[in-house]
Scaffold this motif. Sequence first.
Motif, PDB file in Angstrom:
ATOM      1  N   GLY A  73     108.082  79.027 -49.327  1.00 36.24           N
ATOM      2  CA  GLY A  73     109.325  79.709 -49.651  1.00 36.24           C
ATOM      3  C   GLY A  73     109.274  81.209 -49.434  1.00 36.24           C
ATOM      4  O   GLY A  73     108.237  81.840 -49.581  1.00 36.24           O
ATOM      5  N   ALA A  74     110.438  81.783 -49.093  1.00 37.49           N
ATOM      6  CA  ALA A  74     110.548  83.235 -48.991  1.00 37.49           C
ATOM      7  C   ALA A  74     110.576  83.822 -50.405  1.00 37.49           C
ATOM      8  O   ALA A  74     110.888  83.121 -51.365  1.00 37.49           O
ATOM      9  N   ALA A  75     110.245  85.109 -50.513  1.00 41.49           N
ATOM     10  CA  ALA A  75     110.327  85.756 -51.820  1.00 41.49           C
ATOM     11  C   ALA A  75     111.786  85.802 -52.279  1.00 41.49           C
ATOM     12  O   ALA A  75     112.086  85.565 -53.441  1.00 41.49           O
ATOM     13  N   CYS A  76     112.678  86.064 -51.341  1.00 40.03           N
ATOM     14  CA  CYS A  76     114.080  86.199 -51.734  1.00 40.03           C
ATOM     15  C   CYS A  76     115.020  85.578 -50.710  1.00 40.03           C
ATOM     16  O   CYS A  76     114.878  85.812 -49.513  1.00 40.03           O
ATOM     17  N   TYR A  77     115.940  84.770 -51.177  1.00 40.24           N
ATOM     18  CA  TYR A  77     116.997  84.244 -50.317  1.00 40.24           C
ATOM     19  C   TYR A  77     118.271  85.005 -50.651  1.00 40.24           C
ATOM     20  O   TYR A  77     118.648  85.113 -51.824  1.00 40.24           O
ATOM     21  N   LEU A  78     118.950  85.560 -49.631  1.00 43.35           N
ATOM     22  CA  LEU A  78     120.179  86.322 -49.872  1.00 43.35           C
ATOM     23  C   LEU A  78     121.367  85.465 -49.464  1.00 43.35           C
ATOM     24  O   LEU A  78     121.562  85.201 -48.273  1.00 43.35           O
ATOM     25  N   ALA A  79     122.130  85.029 -50.462  1.00 48.87           N
ATOM     26  CA  ALA A  79     123.267  84.138 -50.197  1.00 48.87           C
ATOM     27  C   ALA A  79     124.561  84.948 -50.148  1.00 48.87           C
ATOM     28  O   ALA A  79     124.795  85.800 -51.005  1.00 48.87           O
ATOM     29  N   GLY A  80     125.382  84.681 -49.130  1.00 48.53           N
ATOM     30  CA  GLY A  80     126.672  85.380 -48.999  1.00 48.53           C
ATOM     31  C   GLY A  80     127.818  84.398 -49.192  1.00 48.53           C
ATOM     32  O   GLY A  80     127.766  83.291 -48.699  1.00 48.53           O
ATOM     33  N   MET A  81     128.868  84.854 -49.943  1.00 45.20           N
ATOM     34  CA  MET A  81     129.996  83.955 -50.221  1.00 45.20           C
ATOM     35  C   MET A  81     131.050  83.998 -49.124  1.00 45.20           C
ATOM     36  O   MET A  81     131.734  83.025 -48.862  1.00 45.20           O
ATOM     37  N   ASP A  82     131.241  85.180 -48.522  1.00 45.55           N
ATOM     38  CA  ASP A  82     132.275  85.307 -47.481  1.00 45.55           C
ATOM     39  C   ASP A  82     131.714  86.154 -46.338  1.00 45.55           C
ATOM     40  O   ASP A  82     130.576  86.618 -46.409  1.00 45.55           O
ATOM     41  N   ALA A  83     132.550  86.373 -45.328  1.00 46.42           N
ATOM     42  CA  ALA A  83     132.049  87.057 -44.133  1.00 46.42           C
ATOM     43  C   ALA A  83     131.472  88.454 -44.433  1.00 46.42           C
ATOM     44  O   ALA A  83     130.349  88.743 -44.020  1.00 46.42           O
ATOM     45  N   PRO A  84     132.202  89.320 -45.183  1.00 49.90           N
ATOM     46  CA  PRO A  84     131.622  90.659 -45.436  1.00 49.90           C
ATOM     47  C   PRO A  84     130.320  90.589 -46.232  1.00 49.90           C
ATOM     48  O   PRO A  84     129.385  91.346 -45.969  1.00 49.90           O
ATOM     49  N   SER A  85     130.234  89.665 -47.207  1.00 56.10           N
ATOM     50  CA  SER A  85     128.992  89.620 -48.005  1.00 56.10           C
ATOM     51  C   SER A  85     127.841  89.000 -47.217  1.00 56.10           C
ATOM     52  O   SER A  85     126.682  89.357 -47.397  1.00 56.10           O
ATOM     53  N   ARG A  86     128.172  88.107 -46.312  1.00 55.33           N
ATOM     54  CA  ARG A  86     127.110  87.593 -45.421  1.00 55.33           C
ATOM     55  C   ARG A  86     126.526  88.719 -44.576  1.00 55.33           C
ATOM     56  O   ARG A  86     125.325  88.804 -44.351  1.00 55.33           O
ATOM     57  N   GLU A  87     127.446  89.590 -44.104  1.00 50.81           N
ATOM     58  CA  GLU A  87     126.965  90.698 -43.274  1.00 50.81           C
ATOM     59  C   GLU A  87     126.098  91.651 -44.090  1.00 50.81           C
ATOM     60  O   GLU A  87     125.061  92.112 -43.635  1.00 50.81           O
ATOM     61  N   LYS A  88     126.535  91.894 -45.339  1.00 46.97           N
ATOM     62  CA  LYS A  88     125.740  92.780 -46.211  1.00 46.97           C
ATOM     63  C   LYS A  88     124.372  92.132 -46.484  1.00 46.97           C
ATOM     64  O   LYS A  88     123.342  92.815 -46.486  1.00 46.97           O
ATOM     65  N   ALA A  89     124.377  90.814 -46.683  1.00 49.35           N
ATOM     66  CA  ALA A  89     123.116  90.097 -46.936  1.00 49.35           C
ATOM     67  C   ALA A  89     122.174  90.276 -45.748  1.00 49.35           C
ATOM     68  O   ALA A  89     120.974  90.528 -45.907  1.00 49.35           O
TER      69      ALA A  89
END
Length: 418
Positions: free
Chosen positions: A325-341
């Motif tokens: 496993g990775a230390a951190c998984y960054l989950a995005g809810m919508d397009a802008p947050s996916r990009e920020k992730a």
Amino acid sequence: MIQIPKGCKDVLPSQVYAWHKVEDTARAVAEAYAFREIRTPVFEHTELFSRGVGDTTDIVNKEMYTFLDKGGRSVTLRPEGTAGVARAFLEHGLAGGVLPFKAYYLISAFRYERPQAGRLREFHQFGCELYGAAGAAADAEVISLADAFLRRLGLREVALRINSIGCKTCRARYHEALKNYFAPHIGVMCADCRSRFEKNPMRIIDCKEEGCKAIAAGAPRMLDYLCNDCRAHFEEVKRLLSEAGVSYAVDPSIVRGLDYYSRTVFEFVSAAAGAQGTVLGGGRYDTLLEQVGGKSVPAVGFAAGMERLLMVMEAENCLPPADMGAACYLAGMDAPSREKAFLLAGELRRQGISCEVDLMERSVKSQFKYADKTGAKFVAVLGERELEEGAAEVKDMRNSSSERVKFEELAKYIQRRM
Ligand code: HAM
């Protein structure tokens, strides 16, 4: 479908962590003894092995991957590491440099053998070689390095067996005695042993055929034929091992399958590896360097088979747990947050934190599932609100607690809790 060649093995990402443990331990222990790594080619001129490993060995007679290259030269994939290290040592004039020369290697090696558990056509070795020291202290040093390596891996059931096969002078007398002993039986022994009888009768003691084994059980023992110098050397090796707390048993049946040995030979054997119980083997080889064309330099070393070690580690419950496993998984809810992730992940990685983002266009729920399945330690969720606040909702997957963490503090937050 094209399949892997017989006798080879893939190491999948879910298995490679165990290899890393063995390789890291090998490097750490070798470096602690001030051995430094050496790298030599995967193939060499065939003559190096026929002269070095010896033309009465199974390796040279039956098992070498030998072919002509496009220039018509006969080359061979290395069946072991020692001959290549010896060649490199001589070729670079290191015999005239600082001695002792101490080198270790982690290599693949190739033998055309009948594959079975613990016996492959491509296998891997961790080996150590020490050149320039003729005394028993060098033998004890190398054996204690091997012992420390196996203990550091957590192995408890691997036992050290040692023997002395003497020098040229005392072995000539022993060969005579062996020939006298085997002569009346040779008619019922296997074809290999009949040729061993002529070329190297000591190798008969290593035969795996039941009939030959039974006859060999009553054969004279090399230990009874050692000259005074070889006997004193062996006594000193044993004394030093005992002083160092390395336990061993003297086993007169250890003769080794390669021609270059003299005096001390040893094997670490485990019942857990089945029929292929030898996980590590080595010994002194004072004549090899001269044989491959150099001057006479005393030498001692060993090699461990990585695949067999891993089998024994599994049987002895010494394998580390798989950590995929990775230390951190960054989950995005919508397009802008996916990009920020995506951008935040880059930031975290630059700070040495392994992380992942969604590349499969999954829903947040499915992203969580994936993070859980792969064993991510933290999941940082980003949505519209999180972007406005400049903070992520971070869930610790090990205890399910959650906390709001500012983007710029995310790296430190994870590092502190890993
Ligand atoms: P060896 O006994 O031929 O010695 O091999 C060392 C170890 O490599 C064996 O104990 C075994 O664990 C592993 N091994 C050998 N053949 C295979 C195979 N076909 N499949 C899987 N594992 C195998 C040498 O190679 C010497 N060069 C050791 C040495 C170094 N002596 C002095 N310096």
